[in-house]
Design a protein around this motif. Structure first.
Motif, PDB file in Angstrom:
ATOM      1  N   ARG A  67       0.769  -1.072   0.049  1.00  0.00           N
ATOM      2  CA  ARG A  67       0.071   0.160  -0.064  1.00  0.00           C
ATOM      3  C   ARG A  67       0.909   1.227  -0.165  1.00  0.00           C
ATOM      4  NH1 ARG A  67      -4.162   0.391   4.624  1.00  0.00           N
ATOM      5  NH2 ARG A  67      -4.953  -1.393   3.446  1.00  0.00           N
ATOM      6  N   PHE A  68       0.658   2.153  -1.046  1.00  0.00           N
ATOM      7  CA  PHE A  68       1.451   3.391  -1.133  1.00  0.00           C
ATOM      8  C   PHE A  68       0.712   4.543  -1.102  1.00  0.00           C
ATOM      9  CE2 PHE A  68       4.307   6.104  -3.675  1.00  0.00           C
ATOM     10  CZ  PHE A  68       5.271   6.215  -3.140  1.00  0.00           C
ATOM     11  N   ASP A  69       0.799   5.491  -0.253  1.00  0.00           N
ATOM     12  CA  ASP A  69       0.218   6.530  -0.042  1.00  0.00           C
ATOM     13  C   ASP A  69       1.031   7.829  -0.579  1.00  0.00           C
ATOM     14  OD1 ASP A  69      -1.051   9.016   0.907  1.00  0.00           O
ATOM     15  OD2 ASP A  69      -1.513   8.181   3.027  1.00  0.00           O
ATOM     16  N   ASP A  70       0.473   8.106  -1.725  1.00  0.00           N
ATOM     17  CA  ASP A  70       1.167   8.951  -2.658  1.00  0.00           C
ATOM     18  C   ASP A  70       1.557  10.410  -1.894  1.00  0.00           C
ATOM     19  OD1 ASP A  70       1.269   7.497  -4.974  1.00  0.00           O
ATOM     20  OD2 ASP A  70      -0.248   8.586  -5.799  1.00  0.00           O
ATOM     21  N   ASP A  71       0.369  11.043  -1.138  1.00  0.00           N
ATOM     22  CA  ASP A  71       0.469  12.379  -0.510  1.00  0.00           C
ATOM     23  C   ASP A  71       1.535  12.053   0.944  1.00  0.00           C
ATOM     24  OD1 ASP A  71      -1.328  13.411  -2.056  1.00  0.00           O
ATOM     25  OD2 ASP A  71      -2.944  12.985  -0.882  1.00  0.00           O
ATOM     26  N   LEU A  72       1.217  11.111   1.318  1.00  0.00           N
ATOM     27  CA  LEU A  72       2.226  10.737   2.776  1.00  0.00           C
ATOM     28  C   LEU A  72       3.651  10.789   2.090  1.00  0.00           C
ATOM     29  CD1 LEU A  72       2.680  10.003   5.712  1.00  0.00           C
ATOM     30  CD2 LEU A  72       2.256   7.822   5.029  1.00  0.00           C
ATOM     31  N   VAL A  73       4.083  10.122   1.249  1.00  0.00           N
ATOM     32  CA  VAL A  73       5.337  10.035   0.743  1.00  0.00           C
ATOM     33  C   VAL A  73       5.928  11.247   0.107  1.00  0.00           C
ATOM     34  CG1 VAL A  73       6.917   8.769  -0.970  1.00  0.00           C
ATOM     35  CG2 VAL A  73       5.285   7.397   0.140  1.00  0.00           C
ATOM     36  N   ARG A  74       5.288  12.038  -0.728  1.00  0.00           N
ATOM     37  CA  ARG A  74       5.524  13.119  -1.070  1.00  0.00           C
ATOM     38  C   ARG A  74       5.834  14.195  -0.118  1.00  0.00           C
ATOM     39  NH1 ARG A  74       0.936  14.425  -3.655  1.00  0.00           N
ATOM     40  NH2 ARG A  74       1.592  13.189  -5.617  1.00  0.00           N
TER      41      ARG A  74
END
Length: 95
Positions: A28-35
């Motif tokens: 599971r990859f949360d784009d906003d969290l990683v950015r």
């Protein structure tokens, strides 16, 4: 496998850990969290700086070999040499 080979051959100084998601579950990859993590850790700024042509750092001993004597001469009021001799380094420091 190719990525691990690149990492093993690279001259890394540190590793930044980035959480892919807050639930700590695989795949599971949360784009906003990683950015947000990349932005706040300075990684995105570093990428922009490197894209502008400042892609490497000079080692302290290499900097001193290039500029150290000039700085010392200026500080001590001595005349500057147009081509100062490099400061000798240990054989183990050579790259």
């Amino acid at each position: 496998k190719a990525l691990m080979l690149k990492v093993a051959n690279a001259d890394t100084h540190y590793i930044r850990c980035v959480k892919p998601n807050m639930a700590k579950v695989p795949n599971r990859f949360d784009d906003d969290l990683v950015r947000e993590q990349l932005l706040r850790s300075g990684v995105l700024t570093l990428v922009k700086i490197r894209q502008q042509g400042f892609s490497h750092r000079i080692l302290h001993r290499d900097f001193f070999n290039l500029y150290g004597r000039r700085l010392l001469w200026k500080k001590n009021g001595m005349p500057r040499s147009p081509c100062p001799a490099p400061v000798p380094t240990k054989a183990t420091d050579a790259e």
